[in-house]
Design a protein around this motif. Structure first.
Motif, PDB file in Angstrom:
ATOM      1  N   THR A 105       0.828  -1.209   0.000  1.00  0.00           N
ATOM      2  CA  THR A 105       0.000   0.000   0.000  1.00  0.00           C
ATOM      3  C   THR A 105       0.856   1.250   0.000  1.00  0.00           C
ATOM      4  OG1 THR A 105      -1.762  -1.150   1.190  1.00  0.00           O
ATOM      5  CG2 THR A 105      -1.765   1.254   1.274  1.00  0.00           C
ATOM      6  N   SER A 118     -15.100   5.135  -1.212  1.00  0.00           N
ATOM      7  CA  SER A 118     -14.241   4.110  -1.800  1.00  0.00           C
ATOM      8  C   SER A 118     -13.214   3.627  -0.781  1.00  0.00           C
ATOM      9  CB  SER A 118     -13.518   4.661  -3.031  1.00  0.00           C
ATOM     10  OG  SER A 118     -12.614   3.712  -3.554  1.00  0.00           O
ATOM     11  N   THR A 123     -10.361   2.064  -1.670  1.00  0.00           N
ATOM     12  CA  THR A 123      -9.136   1.799  -2.422  1.00  0.00           C
ATOM     13  C   THR A 123      -8.132   2.931  -2.171  1.00  0.00           C
ATOM     14  OG1 THR A 123      -9.933   2.950  -4.399  1.00  0.00           O
ATOM     15  CG2 THR A 123     -10.484   0.614  -4.173  1.00  0.00           C
ATOM     16  N   TRP A 168      -7.024   4.941  -4.462  1.00  0.00           N
ATOM     17  CA  TRP A 168      -7.112   6.014  -5.455  1.00  0.00           C
ATOM     18  C   TRP A 168      -7.615   7.336  -4.901  1.00  0.00           C
ATOM     19  CZ3 TRP A 168      -3.987   4.876  -9.003  1.00  0.00           C
ATOM     20  CH2 TRP A 168      -3.835   3.570  -9.417  1.00  0.00           C
ATOM     21  N   SER A 175      -8.673  -2.961   4.440  1.00  0.00           N
ATOM     22  CA  SER A 175      -7.413  -2.686   3.747  1.00  0.00           C
ATOM     23  C   SER A 175      -6.249  -2.828   4.724  1.00  0.00           C
ATOM     24  CB  SER A 175      -7.433  -1.275   3.153  1.00  0.00           C
ATOM     25  OG  SER A 175      -8.463  -1.150   2.189  1.00  0.00           O
TER      26      SER A 175
END
Length: 326
Positions: free
Chosen positions: A126, A185, A187, A189, A275
């Motif tokens: 990450t 989100s 993620t 991004w 995550s």
């Protein structure tokens, strides 16, 4: 007059005082001018470019070698974490919560019973992804805008300068709390997009100043007088000589972006469970620092080493590319 025979093993040279002296062939050859350089200086080497000199210095800089090896190791385990761990970062056992080191689990377990070693290894993916992608985005956007503003000047340059002033006035952490708190989100991004949004003004200023300096050089003026187009001037003459400061600042900033991602994840607005992130693990282990300090120390240490490696790499590149430091 007696006939004189030429002896190829001897040579006759003037003494400079009206007389002559005999020399052997090997001695006579030393009087020949060495081609390629002034007399007495020996052969001249082909001059090296700035990039050749920089690479020559970097290969002999222990700071660069150490930091490059650390970064190479981080990139490898980010791409193939299974090389050094066989577990899953999402596999947890509450019966082992906060336990210390055990065979097969050298870093112990966190408050949820997850293997700290496995999560630390997977957390590198990450951090490296966010750092590299954010740096590329910031470098491309900032360099293009700054180079265009510095080359053409005028109203566009003034407008860009005022826009960058506005972005510089926004606190980074506060901006992250506001902008990322509304995203859903899970993620990387949104975090990358936020870093690019607030990071490009710095690179833009650096690129603008570098282009303004380079475009005033004689070789650029000569190319312009010969009728070179704007695109040729920018790509052939200005960009290769103005990109060095951008590379240095971007390399150092990469470590800062990794630290920023961990900070935002620690505050709960960056990446969120499930995550895997060093910032998430540091945040989760903070309440148990007295009972299970290992769960906090290992991801914190990995984060510190990673940021330090990129900063050391940036310092080494700066020393190699800055002619004033030679």
């Amino acid at each position: 007059m007696p006939e004189q025979h030429f002896d190829p093993d001897r040579a006759i040279v003037g003494t400079g005082m009206g007389g002559t002296m005999d020399l052997g062939v090997d001695e006579a050859e030393t009087l020949e001018k060495v081609p390629g350089g002034p007399e007495g200086t020996g052969p001249q080497e082909k001059p090296r470019s700035l990039w050749s000199d920089a690479w020559h210095d970097l290969r002999r800089n222990p700071v660069f070698i150490v930091s490059a090896l650390v970064i190479l190791f981080l990139v490898v385990i980010s791409l193939w974490p299974s090389l050094i761990t066989s577990g899953s970062p999402l596999t947890c056992d509450l019966a082992k919560a906060q336990e210390g080191s055990q065979p097969g689990h050298p870093f112990g377990f966190n408050g949820q019973g997850c293997d700290v070693y496995t999560r630390t290894v997977y957390g590198a993916r990450t951090s490296v992804t966010v750092g590299v992608c954010a740096t590329l985005g910031v470098a491309i956007l900032g360099s293009v805008l700054g180079a265009l503003a510095g080359y053409f000047g005028g109203v566009g340059d003034s407008v860009l300068s005022r826009i960058t002033d506005v972005f510089f006035a926004i606190p980074v952490v506060l901006g992250g709390l506001v902008l990322l708190s509304v995203t859903t989100s899970n993620t990387v991004w949104p975090v990358i997009g936020f870093i690019v949004l607030l990071g490009w003004p710095q690179l833009s200023r650096i690129a603008r100043g570098s282009v303004i300096t380079v475009k005033q050089n004689d070789y650029v003026q000569a190319a312009r007088a010969l009728g070179a187009s704007h695109s040729r001037l920018m790509l052939r003459h200005i960009a290769p000589n103005a990109i060095a400061p951008v590379i240095v600042v971007a390399t150092i900033a990469l470590g800062t972006y990794i630290s920023l991602e961990a900070t935002l994840s620690y505050l709960g607005v960056g990446l969120k469970p499930p995550s895997v992130s060093w910032g998430i693990d540091i945040s989760a282990a903070s309440p148990y620092i007295r009972n299970a300090p290992h769960a906090l120390l290992w991801p914190s240490g990995a984060l510190a080493i990673t940021v330090l490696a990129f900063i050391m790499l940036g310092d080494a590149v700066r020393d190699a590319l800055d002619p004033k430091l030679r």
